[in-house]
Design an enzyme around this catalytic site. Structure first.
Site, PDB file in Angstrom:
ATOM      1  N   ARG A 193      -8.587  11.114  -7.415  1.00  0.00           N
ATOM      2  CA  ARG A 193      -7.809  10.573  -8.535  1.00  0.00           C
ATOM      3  C   ARG A 193      -6.864   9.485  -8.032  1.00  0.00           C
ATOM      4  O   ARG A 193      -6.739   8.420  -8.652  1.00  0.00           O
ATOM      5  CB  ARG A 193      -7.011  11.692  -9.208  1.00  0.00           C
ATOM      6  CG  ARG A 193      -6.223  11.237 -10.431  1.00  0.00           C
ATOM      7  CD  ARG A 193      -5.435  12.390 -11.023  1.00  0.00           C
ATOM      8  NE  ARG A 193      -4.906  12.082 -12.324  1.00  0.00           N
ATOM      9  CZ  ARG A 193      -4.226  12.947 -13.075  1.00  0.00           C
ATOM     10  NH1 ARG A 193      -4.004  14.180 -12.632  1.00  0.00           N
ATOM     11  NH2 ARG A 193      -3.762  12.592 -14.261  1.00  0.00           N
TER      12      ARG A 193
ATOM     13  N   ARG B 127      -5.112  -2.267  -7.684  1.00  0.00           N
ATOM     14  CA  ARG B 127      -5.149  -3.295  -6.649  1.00  0.00           C
ATOM     15  C   ARG B 127      -6.452  -4.083  -6.560  1.00  0.00           C
ATOM     16  O   ARG B 127      -6.506  -5.090  -5.844  1.00  0.00           O
ATOM     17  CB  ARG B 127      -4.849  -2.658  -5.291  1.00  0.00           C
ATOM     18  CG  ARG B 127      -3.490  -1.997  -5.223  1.00  0.00           C
ATOM     19  CD  ARG B 127      -2.359  -2.972  -5.454  1.00  0.00           C
ATOM     20  NE  ARG B 127      -1.053  -2.337  -5.266  1.00  0.00           N
ATOM     21  CZ  ARG B 127       0.079  -3.005  -5.083  1.00  0.00           C
ATOM     22  NH1 ARG B 127       0.083  -4.313  -5.094  1.00  0.00           N
ATOM     23  NH2 ARG B 127       1.217  -2.358  -4.929  1.00  0.00           N
TER      24      ARG B 127
ATOM     25  N   LEU C 141       0.971   2.788  12.199  1.00  0.00           N
ATOM     26  CA  LEU C 141       1.277   2.344  13.546  1.00  0.00           C
ATOM     27  C   LEU C 141       2.784   2.216  13.739  1.00  0.00           C
ATOM     28  O   LEU C 141       3.471   1.610  12.925  1.00  0.00           O
ATOM     29  CB  LEU C 141       0.611   0.986  13.789  1.00  0.00           C
ATOM     30  CG  LEU C 141       0.825   0.332  15.152  1.00  0.00           C
ATOM     31  CD1 LEU C 141       0.071   1.089  16.227  1.00  0.00           C
ATOM     32  CD2 LEU C 141       0.374  -1.123  15.107  1.00  0.00           C
ATOM     33  N   SER C 142       3.301   2.797  14.807  1.00  0.00           N
ATOM     34  CA  SER C 142       4.734   2.772  15.071  1.00  0.00           C
ATOM     35  C   SER C 142       5.158   1.420  15.628  1.00  0.00           C
ATOM     36  O   SER C 142       4.686   0.989  16.681  1.00  0.00           O
ATOM     37  CB  SER C 142       5.116   3.870  16.068  1.00  0.00           C
ATOM     38  OG  SER C 142       6.468   3.735  16.468  1.00  0.00           O
ATOM     39  N   GLN C 143       6.050   0.755  14.916  1.00  0.00           N
ATOM     40  CA  GLN C 143       6.584  -0.517  15.404  1.00  0.00           C
ATOM     41  C   GLN C 143       7.625  -0.290  16.494  1.00  0.00           C
ATOM     42  O   GLN C 143       7.958  -1.202  17.242  1.00  0.00           O
ATOM     43  CB  GLN C 143       7.229  -1.282  14.250  1.00  0.00           C
ATOM     44  CG  GLN C 143       6.282  -1.633  13.129  1.00  0.00           C
ATOM     45  CD  GLN C 143       7.004  -2.314  11.981  1.00  0.00           C
ATOM     46  OE1 GLN C 143       8.003  -2.986  12.168  1.00  0.00           O
ATOM     47  NE2 GLN C 143       6.501  -2.132  10.775  1.00  0.00           N
TER      48      GLN C 143
ATOM     49  N   ARG D 290       2.314   6.357  -3.873  1.00  0.00           N
ATOM     50  CA  ARG D 290       2.917   7.555  -3.294  1.00  0.00           C
ATOM     51  C   ARG D 290       2.046   8.801  -3.372  1.00  0.00           C
ATOM     52  O   ARG D 290       2.376   9.817  -2.772  1.00  0.00           O
ATOM     53  CB  ARG D 290       4.274   7.802  -3.973  1.00  0.00           C
ATOM     54  CG  ARG D 290       5.240   6.655  -3.726  1.00  0.00           C
ATOM     55  CD  ARG D 290       6.530   6.818  -4.484  1.00  0.00           C
ATOM     56  NE  ARG D 290       7.385   5.645  -4.323  1.00  0.00           N
ATOM     57  CZ  ARG D 290       8.512   5.458  -4.970  1.00  0.00           C
ATOM     58  NH1 ARG D 290       8.934   6.366  -5.824  1.00  0.00           N
ATOM     59  NH2 ARG D 290       9.233   4.368  -4.776  1.00  0.00           N
TER      60      ARG D 290
ATOM     61  N   ASN E 153      -6.565  12.032  -2.611  1.00  0.00           N
ATOM     62  CA  ASN E 153      -7.576  12.667  -3.445  1.00  0.00           C
ATOM     63  C   ASN E 153      -8.250  11.579  -4.289  1.00  0.00           C
ATOM     64  O   ASN E 153      -7.771  10.446  -4.374  1.00  0.00           O
ATOM     65  CB  ASN E 153      -6.969  13.785  -4.300  1.00  0.00           C
ATOM     66  CG  ASN E 153      -5.927  13.296  -5.279  1.00  0.00           C
ATOM     67  OD1 ASN E 153      -6.198  12.444  -6.136  1.00  0.00           O
ATOM     68  ND2 ASN E 153      -4.710  13.826  -5.191  1.00  0.00           N
TER      69      ASN E 153
ATOM     70  N   LEU F 256       0.829  -1.204   0.000  1.00  0.00           N
ATOM     71  CA  LEU F 256       0.000   0.000   0.000  1.00  0.00           C
ATOM     72  C   LEU F 256       0.864   1.255   0.000  1.00  0.00           C
ATOM     73  O   LEU F 256       0.548   2.248  -0.679  1.00  0.00           O
ATOM     74  CB  LEU F 256      -0.925  -0.015   1.222  1.00  0.00           C
ATOM     75  CG  LEU F 256      -1.849   1.188   1.427  1.00  0.00           C
ATOM     76  CD1 LEU F 256      -2.747   1.396   0.216  1.00  0.00           C
ATOM     77  CD2 LEU F 256      -2.676   0.996   2.693  1.00  0.00           C
TER      78      LEU F 256
END
Length: 250
Positions: free
Chosen positions: A192, A201, A106-108, A99, A190, A95
């Site tokens: 687009r 995907r 989530l912070s590992q 860009r 956005n 994912l």
């Protein structure tokens, strides 16, 4: 035993629109705010606020025309934000390759991963023996994670600051955790960018997990701007999973 996680996607924010003053134009009452904004942006380019073309006078037909002729830049004015849970780190990394979307993940490093859930790939989940083997391997990796974490956090000589020592311990120990570990994200894009994500995907050739995410996002986006996403046709594949295609994707 490792706990399985299920995909959950929620729309937490979307574009609002207020027609500007001094313009002799009113939004189509049948249109959502996101759809009205995209139409307004297009009409502002040519000052066609009087709707001179009866074939595109309605918001729905105007937006369909925009998509048909490829004037996709207008869709960049409207945005939607999703909160995604129950996504594997493997799918999360895929994912992140989109860009033009914006991410907060989530912070590992900060969040303790010892009790995190895991996403079982459908091909493995369908076979009881493979699933048992998979979950056992997950438990083994989490046990190793806990052992590494305890040893690293217990080494007070490596870092006097206990909070920083915990962060450093987690960032080192997390390397042993599997790609199936659940991650969570806030994702904004956005319209687009969302269309491009879904086109790429929701395809039959995409990985099943991220394809499921794309279908979930498509369903939610249709609720905010149906005219901008109703060209995607959702169908069911032989394995029971879904895909989506659009004749306007170039």
């Amino acid at each position: 035993m490792a706990v399985e996680s299920a995909l959950r996607v929620e729309l937490v924010a979307s574009t609002s629109f207020a027609a500007p003053s001094g313009i002799d134009w009113e939004p189509d009452p049948a249109a959502s705010e996101a759809e009205s904004l995209v139409e307004f942006a297009g009409r502002a380019c040519y000052e066609t606020f009087s709707r001179p073309n009866p074939n595109t006078a309605a918001n729905e037909t105007y937006l369909h025309h925009i998509i048909d002729v490829g004037h996709d830049a207008l869709l960049e004015h409207a945005t939607a934000t999703m909160y995604i849970r129950g996504l594997s780190r493997a799918a999360g990394n895929e994912l992140l390759r989109h860009r033009h979307l914006s991410f907060s993940q989530l912070s590992q490093r900060f969040v303790h991963a010892g009790a995190s859930e895991v996403v079982v790939p459908p091909a493995i989940a369908a076979d009881p023996e493979l699933k048992r083997l998979f979950l056992r391997a997950v438990d083994d990796s989490r046990f190793a994670y806990g052992e590494l974490l305890d040893a690293l956090e217990g080494d007070a000589t490596s870092e006097r600051n206990s909070l920083l020592r915990a962060k450093k311990a987690r960032q080192a120990a997390r390397a042993i955790l599997p790609n199936a570990t659940e991650t969570r994200m806030v994702v904004t894009g956005n319209y687009r960018a969302w269309r491009e994500f879904i086109a790429a995907r929701a395809s039959e050739h995409a990985d099943v997990e991220i394809r499921s995410l794309a279908i979930e996002c498509l369903t939610l986006l249709r609720g905010t701007a149906p005219a901008l996403f109703d060209d995607f046709l959702v169908s069911t594949l032989a394995d029971g999973s879904e895909m989506a295609t659009s004749p306007y994707i170039r």
